[in-house]
Design a protein around this motif. Sequence first.
Motif, PDB file in Angstrom:
ATOM      1  N   SER A  36     -10.835  17.660  42.456  1.00 38.78           N
ATOM      2  CA  SER A  36     -11.061  17.967  43.869  1.00 38.78           C
ATOM      3  C   SER A  36     -11.342  19.445  44.083  1.00 38.78           C
ATOM      4  CB  SER A  36      -9.844  17.532  44.691  1.00 38.78           C
ATOM      5  OG  SER A  36     -10.003  17.872  46.049  1.00 38.78           O
ATOM      6  N   ASP A  37     -10.590  20.305  43.398  1.00 40.91           N
ATOM      7  CA  ASP A  37     -10.794  21.747  43.549  1.00 40.91           C
ATOM      8  C   ASP A  37     -12.171  22.160  43.040  1.00 40.91           C
ATOM      9  OD1 ASP A  37      -8.281  21.881  44.618  1.00 40.91           O
ATOM     10  OD2 ASP A  37      -7.336  22.796  42.861  1.00 40.91           O
ATOM     11  N   VAL A  38     -12.615  21.540  41.947  1.00 49.28           N
ATOM     12  CA  VAL A  38     -13.950  21.842  41.415  1.00 49.28           C
ATOM     13  C   VAL A  38     -15.030  21.259  42.313  1.00 49.28           C
ATOM     14  CG1 VAL A  38     -15.518  21.401  39.483  1.00 49.28           C
ATOM     15  CG2 VAL A  38     -13.145  22.057  39.036  1.00 49.28           C
ATOM     16  N   GLY A  39     -14.763  20.062  42.879  1.00 46.95           N
ATOM     17  CA  GLY A  39     -15.735  19.387  43.726  1.00 46.95           C
ATOM     18  C   GLY A  39     -16.579  18.360  43.001  1.00 46.95           C
ATOM     19  N   ILE A  40     -16.179  17.983  41.799  1.00 44.87           N
ATOM     20  CA  ILE A  40     -16.950  17.051  40.974  1.00 44.87           C
ATOM     21  C   ILE A  40     -16.413  15.635  41.158  1.00 44.87           C
ATOM     22  CG2 ILE A  40     -15.462  17.305  38.936  1.00 44.87           C
ATOM     23  CD1 ILE A  40     -17.997  17.300  37.210  1.00 44.87           C
ATOM     24  N   ARG A  41     -17.299  14.654  41.066  1.00 45.70           N
ATOM     25  CA  ARG A  41     -16.855  13.266  41.019  1.00 45.70           C
ATOM     26  C   ARG A  41     -16.201  13.005  39.661  1.00 45.70           C
ATOM     27  NH1 ARG A  41     -19.545  10.680  45.306  1.00 45.70           N
ATOM     28  NH2 ARG A  41     -21.502  11.707  45.947  1.00 45.70           N
ATOM     29  N   MET A  42     -15.171  12.158  39.650  1.00 47.97           N
ATOM     30  CA  MET A  42     -14.470  11.921  38.389  1.00 47.97           C
ATOM     31  C   MET A  42     -14.148  10.442  38.239  1.00 47.97           C
ATOM     32  SD  MET A  42     -10.832  13.476  36.950  1.00 47.97           S
ATOM     33  CE  MET A  42      -9.791  12.579  38.124  1.00 47.97           C
ATOM     34  N   ALA A  43     -14.387   9.933  37.050  1.00 42.74           N
ATOM     35  CA  ALA A  43     -13.801   8.663  36.630  1.00 42.74           C
ATOM     36  C   ALA A  43     -12.617   9.011  35.743  1.00 42.74           C
ATOM     37  CB  ALA A  43     -14.813   7.814  35.873  1.00 42.74           C
ATOM     38  N   PHE A  44     -11.495   8.346  35.969  1.00 40.18           N
ATOM     39  CA  PHE A  44     -10.278   8.665  35.220  1.00 40.18           C
ATOM     40  C   PHE A  44      -9.704   7.396  34.619  1.00 40.18           C
ATOM     41  CE2 PHE A  44      -5.709   9.095  34.723  1.00 40.18           C
ATOM     42  CZ  PHE A  44      -5.616  10.290  34.026  1.00 40.18           C
ATOM     43  N   ALA A  45      -9.438   7.443  33.316  1.00 40.05           N
ATOM     44  CA  ALA A  45      -8.768   6.333  32.631  1.00 40.05           C
ATOM     45  C   ALA A  45      -7.665   6.905  31.764  1.00 40.05           C
ATOM     46  CB  ALA A  45      -9.752   5.540  31.785  1.00 40.05           C
ATOM     47  N   MET A  46      -6.434   6.508  32.017  1.00 43.96           N
ATOM     48  CA  MET A  46      -5.337   6.879  31.136  1.00 43.96           C
ATOM     49  C   MET A  46      -5.468   6.046  29.866  1.00 43.96           C
ATOM     50  SD  MET A  46      -2.697   8.879  30.790  1.00 43.96           S
ATOM     51  CE  MET A  46      -2.182   9.377  32.439  1.00 43.96           C
ATOM     52  N   ALA A  47      -5.763   6.710  28.756  1.00 43.73           N
ATOM     53  CA  ALA A  47      -5.953   5.984  27.503  1.00 43.73           C
ATOM     54  C   ALA A  47      -4.629   5.358  27.046  1.00 43.73           C
ATOM     55  CB  ALA A  47      -6.488   6.919  26.426  1.00 43.73           C
ATOM     56  N   VAL A  48      -4.747   4.226  26.355  1.00 45.93           N
ATOM     57  CA  VAL A  48      -3.555   3.544  25.864  1.00 45.93           C
ATOM     58  C   VAL A  48      -3.813   3.061  24.445  1.00 45.93           C
ATOM     59  CG1 VAL A  48      -4.252   1.289  26.798  1.00 45.93           C
ATOM     60  CG2 VAL A  48      -1.825   1.754  26.402  1.00 45.93           C
ATOM     61  N   ARG A  49      -2.787   3.114  23.624  1.00 43.09           N
ATOM     62  CA  ARG A  49      -2.804   2.529  22.280  1.00 43.09           C
ATOM     63  C   ARG A  49      -1.405   2.002  22.004  1.00 43.09           C
ATOM     64  NH1 ARG A  49      -3.886   7.065  17.855  1.00 43.09           N
ATOM     65  NH2 ARG A  49      -5.637   7.645  19.146  1.00 43.09           N
ATOM     66  N   ASP A  50      -1.323   0.930  21.247  1.00 42.08           N
ATOM     67  CA  ASP A  50       0.001   0.382  20.924  1.00 42.08           C
ATOM     68  C   ASP A  50       0.142   0.054  19.447  1.00 42.08           C
ATOM     69  OD1 ASP A  50      -1.625  -1.857  20.844  1.00 42.08           O
ATOM     70  OD2 ASP A  50      -0.367  -3.108  22.136  1.00 42.08           O
ATOM     71  N   GLN A  51      -0.758   0.620  18.609  1.00 41.73           N
ATOM     72  CA  GLN A  51      -0.639   0.423  17.166  1.00 41.73           C
ATOM     73  C   GLN A  51      -1.389   1.538  16.435  1.00 41.73           C
ATOM     74  OE1 GLN A  51      -2.434  -3.467  16.516  1.00 41.73           O
ATOM     75  NE2 GLN A  51      -4.481  -2.615  16.300  1.00 41.73           N
ATOM     76  N   ASN A  52      -1.084   1.663  15.172  1.00 42.36           N
ATOM     77  CA  ASN A  52      -1.805   2.578  14.267  1.00 42.36           C
ATOM     78  C   ASN A  52      -1.872   4.027  14.791  1.00 42.36           C
ATOM     79  OD1 ASN A  52      -2.266   0.337  12.662  1.00 42.36           O
ATOM     80  ND2 ASN A  52      -4.305  -0.043  13.499  1.00 42.36           N
ATOM     81  N   PRO A  53      -0.739   4.654  15.047  1.00 41.70           N
ATOM     82  CA  PRO A  53      -0.776   6.005  15.621  1.00 41.70           C
ATOM     83  C   PRO A  53      -1.236   7.092  14.666  1.00 41.70           C
ATOM     84  CG  PRO A  53       1.484   5.364  15.118  1.00 41.70           C
ATOM     85  CD  PRO A  53       0.637   4.150  14.902  1.00 41.70           C
ATOM     86  N   ILE A  54      -1.155   6.865  13.352  1.00 45.08           N
ATOM     87  CA  ILE A  54      -1.500   7.917  12.381  1.00 45.08           C
ATOM     88  C   ILE A  54      -2.723   7.535  11.565  1.00 45.08           C
ATOM     89  CG2 ILE A  54      -0.672   9.264  10.405  1.00 45.08           C
ATOM     90  CD1 ILE A  54       2.191   8.848  11.530  1.00 45.08           C
ATOM     91  N   VAL A  55      -2.725   6.328  11.023  1.00 49.20           N
ATOM     92  CA  VAL A  55      -3.873   5.809  10.271  1.00 49.20           C
ATOM     93  C   VAL A  55      -4.141   4.395  10.773  1.00 49.20           C
ATOM     94  CG1 VAL A  55      -3.531   7.234   8.221  1.00 49.20           C
ATOM     95  CG2 VAL A  55      -2.320   5.034   8.414  1.00 49.20           C
ATOM     96  N   TYR A  56      -5.196   3.764  10.282  1.00 47.06           N
ATOM     97  CA  TYR A  56      -5.538   2.415  10.730  1.00 47.06           C
ATOM     98  C   TYR A  56      -4.829   1.393   9.835  1.00 47.06           C
ATOM     99  CZ  TYR A  56      -9.420   5.148  12.695  1.00 47.06           C
ATOM    100  OH  TYR A  56     -10.185   6.093  13.333  1.00 47.06           O
ATOM    101  N   GLY A  57      -3.514   1.369   9.948  1.00 47.87           N
ATOM    102  CA  GLY A  57      -2.725   0.465   9.121  1.00 47.87           C
ATOM    103  C   GLY A  57      -1.382   1.070   8.805  1.00 47.87           C
ATOM    104  N   ASP A  58      -0.808   0.674   7.693  1.00 48.94           N
ATOM    105  CA  ASP A  58       0.523   1.110   7.293  1.00 48.94           C
ATOM    106  C   ASP A  58       0.489   2.566   6.854  1.00 48.94           C
ATOM    107  OD1 ASP A  58       3.099   1.360   6.413  1.00 48.94           O
ATOM    108  OD2 ASP A  58       2.836   0.092   4.633  1.00 48.94           O
TER     109      ASP A  58
END
Length: 477
Positions: free
Chosen positions: A130-152
Amino acid sequence: MAAEVSATSLFRGPDRGVSENVVLRHDEGVITEISGGAGPAPRSFVIPAFVNAHDHARATASSFGAVGMPLESWILRTALGSPIDPYLTAVSALARSAKAGCAAMMVHYTRPSGTMPLLDEAKAIAKAASDVGIRMAFAMAVRDQNPIVYGDAEPLLSGLAGDDRKTIEDLFVRAPMSPKAYIELTDAIAAAIAGPMVDVQLGPAGVQWCSKPLLEAVAENSARSGRRIHMHLLETVYQRAWADQHFPEMVRWLRDVGFLSGRLTLAHCIHARPDELEMIAASGARIVTNFSSNMHLRSGLAPIAAAHRCGCAITVGVDGLALDEDDDILREMRLVQMVHGGLGFKATWTPAEMFALAIRNGRHATGAPGNGELAAGNPADYVVIDLDRLDRDQIMPVDPMALLFARGNASLVKEVVVAGRTIARDGVCTGVDLPAIERESRAMYRANVGKLDSFRRMWPSLSDRLSGWFEQQLTCE
């Protein structure tokens, strides 16, 4: 408030071309008239404002040593750049995008600061927009697996010293958010910040980071509510290998559960195959390509021309990693055009066609109203280009759109108008003091970086272990 701008040249679209010596008038944020008879004025080229259709509103990654490494290492390294103040970090990124000529920007918020509740963090970012005056799309990203690598991750973590392992787990391992809690959070964020200038979306980080129940919940909520979805897909060779090993019918499954639809925007799709592109095209989903980011991270060259030929809606994003890390969306669009624009006499599109489709699809991706054309009844979102500098030689008449794609960059932007309001002029944001904000942010980062000395110390060893894990577990032909 009624206002007008005189244009030596004004881009009407690929079908209508460029009009000469016209006046664009607007009132209450909407274009009311475009007519002939422009009076004497500095030479200008007026075009629809750009859209940065994929970004994360984060600090400049190279400042934290995240240089020349693949995404899988880069993501961990950029923990050093976690927002020290959500408002300052976001307002800096949004302002850089705005002064480069963007009317709208997608913020796929993948790295919260951890300094406040997520709802409050979303409110801080909305205030920044709002302060900048730009239109914004906002999505809070979510993940529920593989926080470090894609697997174990155990093979990677087990060889670390106890303190080093704790450092990594404290930084990256979180209790996963349930699908129900994520939908409720997104609803709460929408209730708090959504409006004419802010479109709140669902933001699963990527299939390798999200369980099937989470993706199904997102698809169901989107279908029921009409809310848009923004997600990464097949960005790297390792994500391709993971999909082939663990989820071989991934895109077909996304289609079958209703995830693929006209409400969806997919970032990257570098390693999507022809049959997958066909499914994406048939669904009406968009692909946003991020050329320089893909090059910085050695992710590969996306099949954008092929995607366009099979009917995919294409748009362009900066992804926080423009060629010179300066958020220059015009240079990014030129790079996409140069690389994917055709071979020999066979053109994928003309520069005018590429420009128009990128703006139109970018507005759809971000929820911005209108189709991006400068016409009566459409939003007054436009950019004024310095035509004297663009057409610096003035030897003979040359199509200004052709010149824009031959030599244009953000330094040529004289004015950026969004919803009828000037948000940048001559490279300066009118709503915020960007240089002061960046000075304050740098000072805070410098004071904060010492808190992560243990992570910096162990980085060489962690980096080696990461590369070993991915090469051993996800071999790529």
